[in-house]
Design a protein around this motif. Structure first.
Motif, PDB file in Angstrom:
ATOM      1  N   THR A 122       0.882  -1.167  -0.217  1.00 55.02           N
ATOM      2  CA  THR A 122       0.049   0.165   0.066  1.00 55.02           C
ATOM      3  C   THR A 122       0.891   1.078  -0.128  1.00 55.02           C
ATOM      4  O   THR A 122       2.091   1.165   0.362  1.00 55.02           O
ATOM      5  CB  THR A 122      -0.928   0.227   1.201  1.00 55.02           C
ATOM      6  OG1 THR A 122      -0.023  -0.001   2.536  1.00 55.02           O
ATOM      7  CG2 THR A 122      -2.145  -0.996   1.344  1.00 55.02           C
ATOM      8  N   GLN A 123       0.286   2.251  -0.545  1.00 51.08           N
ATOM      9  CA  GLN A 123       1.120   3.723  -0.306  1.00 51.08           C
ATOM     10  C   GLN A 123      -0.093   4.875  -0.387  1.00 51.08           C
ATOM     11  O   GLN A 123      -1.178   4.514  -0.825  1.00 51.08           O
ATOM     12  CB  GLN A 123       1.775   3.751  -1.810  1.00 51.08           C
ATOM     13  CG  GLN A 123       2.762   4.929  -1.939  1.00 51.08           C
ATOM     14  CD  GLN A 123       3.358   5.042  -3.107  1.00 51.08           C
ATOM     15  OE1 GLN A 123       2.870   5.032  -4.279  1.00 51.08           O
ATOM     16  NE2 GLN A 123       4.736   4.956  -3.105  1.00 51.08           N
ATOM     17  N   ILE A 124       0.517   5.641   0.301  1.00 50.33           N
ATOM     18  CA  ILE A 124      -0.344   7.034   0.283  1.00 50.33           C
ATOM     19  C   ILE A 124       0.629   8.105   0.064  1.00 50.33           C
ATOM     20  O   ILE A 124       1.742   8.343   0.606  1.00 50.33           O
ATOM     21  CB  ILE A 124      -0.789   7.267   1.831  1.00 50.33           C
ATOM     22  CG1 ILE A 124      -1.813   6.069   2.313  1.00 50.33           C
ATOM     23  CG2 ILE A 124      -1.596   8.565   2.039  1.00 50.33           C
ATOM     24  CD1 ILE A 124      -2.331   6.274   3.617  1.00 50.33           C
ATOM     25  N   PRO A 184       2.260   2.893   4.190  1.00 49.07           N
ATOM     26  CA  PRO A 184       1.443   2.456   5.406  1.00 49.07           C
ATOM     27  C   PRO A 184       2.019   1.083   6.136  1.00 49.07           C
ATOM     28  O   PRO A 184       2.007   0.795   7.302  1.00 49.07           O
ATOM     29  CB  PRO A 184      -0.042   2.598   5.106  1.00 49.07           C
ATOM     30  CG  PRO A 184       0.014   3.383   3.922  1.00 49.07           C
ATOM     31  CD  PRO A 184       1.357   3.194   3.019  1.00 49.07           C
ATOM     32  N   ASP A 185       2.408   0.138   5.007  1.00 49.86           N
ATOM     33  CA  ASP A 185       2.923  -1.051   5.452  1.00 49.86           C
ATOM     34  C   ASP A 185       4.084  -0.863   6.584  1.00 49.86           C
ATOM     35  O   ASP A 185       4.168  -1.448   7.708  1.00 49.86           O
ATOM     36  CB  ASP A 185       3.335  -1.929   4.385  1.00 49.86           C
ATOM     37  CG  ASP A 185       2.523  -1.880   3.210  1.00 49.86           C
ATOM     38  OD1 ASP A 185       2.114  -3.327   3.028  1.00 49.86           O
ATOM     39  OD2 ASP A 185       2.274  -1.062   2.526  1.00 49.86           O
ATOM     40  N   ARG A 186       5.287   0.008   6.116  1.00 57.29           N
ATOM     41  CA  ARG A 186       6.187   0.478   6.839  1.00 57.29           C
ATOM     42  C   ARG A 186       6.083   1.123   8.113  1.00 57.29           C
ATOM     43  O   ARG A 186       6.664   0.903   9.187  1.00 57.29           O
ATOM     44  CB  ARG A 186       7.271   1.080   6.058  1.00 57.29           C
ATOM     45  CG  ARG A 186       8.207   1.599   6.955  1.00 57.29           C
ATOM     46  CD  ARG A 186       9.714   2.217   5.957  1.00 57.29           C
ATOM     47  NE  ARG A 186      10.713   2.772   6.766  1.00 57.29           N
ATOM     48  CZ  ARG A 186      11.607   2.129   7.338  1.00 57.29           C
ATOM     49  NH1 ARG A 186      11.547   0.765   7.472  1.00 57.29           N
ATOM     50  NH2 ARG A 186      12.580   2.703   8.141  1.00 57.29           N
ATOM     51  N   ILE A 187       5.091   2.118   8.010  1.00 57.40           N
ATOM     52  CA  ILE A 187       4.423   2.860   9.217  1.00 57.40           C
ATOM     53  C   ILE A 187       4.000   1.882  10.036  1.00 57.40           C
ATOM     54  O   ILE A 187       4.071   1.828  11.526  1.00 57.40           O
ATOM     55  CB  ILE A 187       3.707   3.909   8.634  1.00 57.40           C
ATOM     56  CG1 ILE A 187       4.475   4.933   7.944  1.00 57.40           C
ATOM     57  CG2 ILE A 187       3.060   4.559  10.056  1.00 57.40           C
ATOM     58  CD1 ILE A 187       3.534   6.110   7.527  1.00 57.40           C
ATOM     59  N   ALA A 188       3.088   0.666   9.983  1.00 56.73           N
ATOM     60  CA  ALA A 188       2.549  -0.030  10.506  1.00 56.73           C
ATOM     61  C   ALA A 188       3.424  -1.016  11.292  1.00 56.73           C
ATOM     62  O   ALA A 188       3.372  -1.223  12.520  1.00 56.73           O
ATOM     63  CB  ALA A 188       1.367  -0.963   9.732  1.00 56.73           C
TER      64      ALA A 188
END
Length: 356
Positions: free
Chosen positions: A213-215, A316-320
């Motif tokens: 995912t990306q934002i 968001p993957d990395r942030i999570a």
């Protein structure tokens, strides 16, 4: 001569049989035996053909009297039997209020979904709009409209899955930015975030996935400066990782922004002392950003002499993974209940990792 003995016998026979009926099924069989097409009352009606015209009215009235008597008796008996069946069922289904209550486990958001929602809520609070686009994109919007012509070496870093020479699975959500700017026909402001799935031909391991995912965010208006970008990202870091977080901008290169920066946050675990999360540096890289390249503005129909803007992109993957202490990105996509069950709903609607 009219014979009413048969009518009397049918009535007496019915009264004797209904007195012994003890179930709804038996009552239904009795109804068919007397009121069905081949029933006894029907047989009485058929015998009228043997009577004279003068006898038929009186005979028919007596048969109808018996029919009414049988119908009413069956209806009354049916109500009695249904009530008895209900009472028996209630006795069988009695609830023992002394037994311990049953525990119902509430569901909770997937940690990745919750992270995306937290990021969206933050930027919506700043007045951003959510823009969505196609996962199957054209080469033009995925690369060329973002200052990445066909010969550009930076394309190698975003090798993706091609459907044809001009159609591919998008490598970032930047095409949504390009399409949104183009739709505004050179008139600002533009203030959007673009969440969604993206694809790259990466070998899956603990920190890489062919789908993730990306934002991305984009602001275009008159008088937008790097200071606006820095202030926005500082607020974001403190909202997601804690009020004490600081950010650091390091010079970098992206074809679609100039100047470009990598953005680090101060480590939330060791407070800058150095640990396994920040790899001893005190800082954690979380996203890339920069001022929108004049070529990108111009291709989208904006005059770079009048408008400027900033853009940023995060995973968001990395942030999570950072926020919840997750060591392998593949956990997000394998639907392993041993992983998912670690995350429980909190009173404020969020999630917490009970294993941390």
């Amino acid at each position: 001569m009219m014979d009413t003995v048969g009518i009397t016998d049918v009535r007496k026979s019915f009264d004797d049989e209904i007195a012994n009926v003890s179930s709804v099924d038996e009552l239904q069989q009795l109804k068919v035996a007397f009121l069905g097409k081949k029933g006894k009352v029907t047989g009485l009606m058929k015998s009228m053909k043997d009577l004279s015209k003068e006898e038929r009215p009186e005979y028919g009235a007596k048969v109808n009297e018996v029919r009414t008597h049988i119908t009413e008796a069956i209806d009354n008996r049916s109500k009695v039997l249904e009530e008895a069946a209900l009472e028996a069922k209630l006795r069988e289904d009695t609830i023992d209020v002394t037994l311990p209550g049953r525990t119902f486990t509430l569901g909770s958001p997937h940690p990745l979904s919750r992270t995306v929602e937290d990021i969206e809520d933050f930027f919506l609070g700043l007045g951003y709009e959510i823009a969505e686009g196609y996962e199957v994109e054209t080469d033009y919007y995925n690369f060329e409209a973002l200052n990445l012509p066909k010969s550009h070496p930076a394309r190698d870093m975003q090798d993706t899955f091609y459907i044809s020479e001009e159609t591919l699975l998008r490598t970032h959500t930047s095409p949504v930015q390009a399409r949104t700017m183009e739709s505004r026909k050179g008139q600002g402001p533009v203030k959007i975030i673009c969440p969604g799935k993206v694809y790259r031909r990466d070998s899956d391991d603990a920190t890489h996935s062919h789908q993730f995912t990306q934002i991305e965010g984009l602001v275009v208006d008159r008088g937008i400066h790097m200071s606006d970008l820095k202030g926005t990202l500082e607020l974001f870091a403190r909202e997601i990782f804690g009020a004490e977080r600081e950010i650091r901008l390091r010079p970098s290169y992206f074809p679609f922004t100039e100047p470009s920066v990598e953005v680090d946050i101060s480590c939330f675990k060791c407070k800058g002392a150095g640990c396994n999360v920040c790899k001893g540096t005190g800082w954690i890289e979380i996203l890339g950003a920069g001022m929108v390249h004049p070529n990108v503005l111009e291709m989208a129909g904006f005059d770079p002499e009048i408008y400027s803007g900033f853009a940023f992109g995060m995973g968001p993957d990395r942030i999570a993974m950072l926020k919840y202490g997750i060591e392998d990105i593949r956990h997000f996509y394998t639907n392993d209940l041993r992983f998912i069950n670690q995350f429980k709903a909190t009173e404020d609607g969020g999630v917490t990792n009970e294993s941390i």
